[in-house]
Design a protein around this motif. Structure first.
Motif, PDB file in Angstrom:
ATOM      1  N   PRO A 107       0.807  -1.228   0.000  1.00 42.06           N
ATOM      2  CA  PRO A 107       0.000   0.000   0.000  1.00 42.06           C
ATOM      3  C   PRO A 107       0.837   1.274   0.000  1.00 42.06           C
ATOM      4  CG  PRO A 107      -0.942  -1.603   1.505  1.00 42.06           C
ATOM      5  CD  PRO A 107       0.366  -2.171   1.050  1.00 42.06           C
ATOM      6  N   ASP A 108       1.945   1.281   0.768  1.00 45.80           N
ATOM      7  CA  ASP A 108       2.798   2.476   0.822  1.00 45.80           C
ATOM      8  C   ASP A 108       3.372   2.815  -0.542  1.00 45.80           C
ATOM      9  OD1 ASP A 108       2.301   2.703   3.478  1.00 45.80           O
ATOM     10  OD2 ASP A 108       4.253   1.981   4.161  1.00 45.80           O
ATOM     11  N   LEU A 109       3.740   1.803  -1.319  1.00 46.03           N
ATOM     12  CA  LEU A 109       4.302   2.066  -2.641  1.00 46.03           C
ATOM     13  C   LEU A 109       3.213   2.549  -3.590  1.00 46.03           C
ATOM     14  CD1 LEU A 109       7.172   1.778  -3.924  1.00 46.03           C
ATOM     15  CD2 LEU A 109       6.277  -0.229  -5.092  1.00 46.03           C
ATOM     16  N   LYS A 110       2.030   1.984  -3.466  1.00 46.51           N
ATOM     17  CA  LYS A 110       0.925   2.425  -4.314  1.00 46.51           C
ATOM     18  C   LYS A 110       0.628   3.908  -4.106  1.00 46.51           C
ATOM     19  CE  LYS A 110      -1.592  -1.957  -4.779  1.00 46.51           C
ATOM     20  NZ  LYS A 110      -2.827  -2.692  -4.459  1.00 46.51           N
ATOM     21  N   GLU A 111       0.775   4.360  -2.863  1.00 45.52           N
ATOM     22  CA  GLU A 111       0.516   5.771  -2.571  1.00 45.52           C
ATOM     23  C   GLU A 111       1.517   6.682  -3.273  1.00 45.52           C
ATOM     24  OE1 GLU A 111       0.438   6.330   1.609  1.00 45.52           O
ATOM     25  OE2 GLU A 111      -1.365   5.122   1.930  1.00 45.52           O
TER      26      GLU A 111
END
Length: 285
Positions: free
Chosen positions: A254-258
């Motif tokens: 999720p952090d990378l998607k952000e």
């Protein structure tokens, strides 16, 4: 219309490779077809050349690869290293002491000026056993049992890898952060093919995927090309910041998607190859 002149760079595990850590026939054939037409494509991975050669067999890469998270920039076909980022010798004793005090033994990845090596001794948990078994299954020529493991520190050490439980590895990473601030970088993540076991990798602060990509750009005169990257994990964040377009696969953290400029199909759905194919032909039709 002209082909897409962008430089495309992809992570491997969890991104270009499927969950079985293989490159699908569709992805391989699609990328080969486009490379033959002039596509600028290469990979930036935590894997070594030996491991890359196994999983990328049949893929006709023309550009250098960024391996071991940026510790090397290399020619995949012949194994020549253009860049070697080693851990400075003066900090190796301190790193060794911290690892030994934690009750673990590291895998020591080195370059002796002629060949790459990965030294190990005691196999004390299932995660370490998986690592050795997997590397031998893939016929990794670097693997060497070394009874006096500390002797491995006498060569150019490009990374130390410690394998244990998540809490153990996070604690060890925290203990290293203060005394070696600015001199090392650590990556801690679960190795999904061996659930429950986490890898802590310690490298020189300058050994990053983004630094390796910059070298490839300068070496091949591609600084003015639009940079498009693909990833799924925390170690892809640096190259996401560097890129003009940063695509996270649907299965990414999720952090990378952000931080991504877009989300594409998952690694199981050949998301990278499909995106590049669409981008390539979309500019020509």
């Amino acid at each position: 219309m002209l082909p897409d002149p962008s430089l495309f760079i992809s992570d491997l595990d969890g991104t270009l490779l499927d969950s079985a850590t293989t490159l699908s026939r569709y992805s391989r054939d699609t990328l080969n077809t486009l490379i033959d037409q002039g596509l600028l494509f290469t990979v930036a991975s935590a894997r070594s050349i030996a491991s890359m050669r196994h999983v990328l067999a049949g893929l006709r890469l023309c550009l250098p690869v960024v391996e071991v998270n940026g510790a090397f920039v290399s020619d995949l076909a012949v194994g020549r290293h253009y860049v070697v980022h080693e851990l400075h010798r003066d900090i190796l004793p301190g790193l060794w002491q911290l690892i030994a005090r934690s009750g673990h033994m590291p895998f020591i990845s080195t370059y002796d000026g002629n060949a790459d090596r990965c030294y190990y001794r005691d196999i004390t948990n299932g995660g370490m056993a998986w690592y050795v078994r997997n590397r031998k299954l893939n016929q990794d020529p670097r693997m060497r049992y070394l009874h006096d493991l500390e002797r491995g520190l006498e060569e150019q050490v490009v990374s130390l890898r410690v394998i244990g439980t998540g809490p153990e590895m996070e604690k060890l990473a925290d203990e290293m952060s203060q005394p070696f601030a600015g001199r090392i970088q650590t990556q801690c993540f679960e190795n999904l093919p061996s659930p429950g076991w986490h890898w802590l990798t310690i490298q020189d602060a300058g050994a990053t995927k983004e630094a390796g990509i910059r070298y490839v750009q300068r070496m091949k005169g591609l600084e003015d090309r639009r940079l498009v990257v693909f990833g799924d994990e925390k170690n892809d964040l640096g190259m996401f910041k560097l890129a003009d377009e940063a695509l996270a696969v649907a299965n990414a953290l999720p952090d990378l998607k952000e931080r991504a400029t877009g989300i594409i199909d998952s690694n199981e759905e050949d998301g990278v190859a499909k995106y590049i194919r669409h981008s390539w032909y979309g500019t020509r039709e």
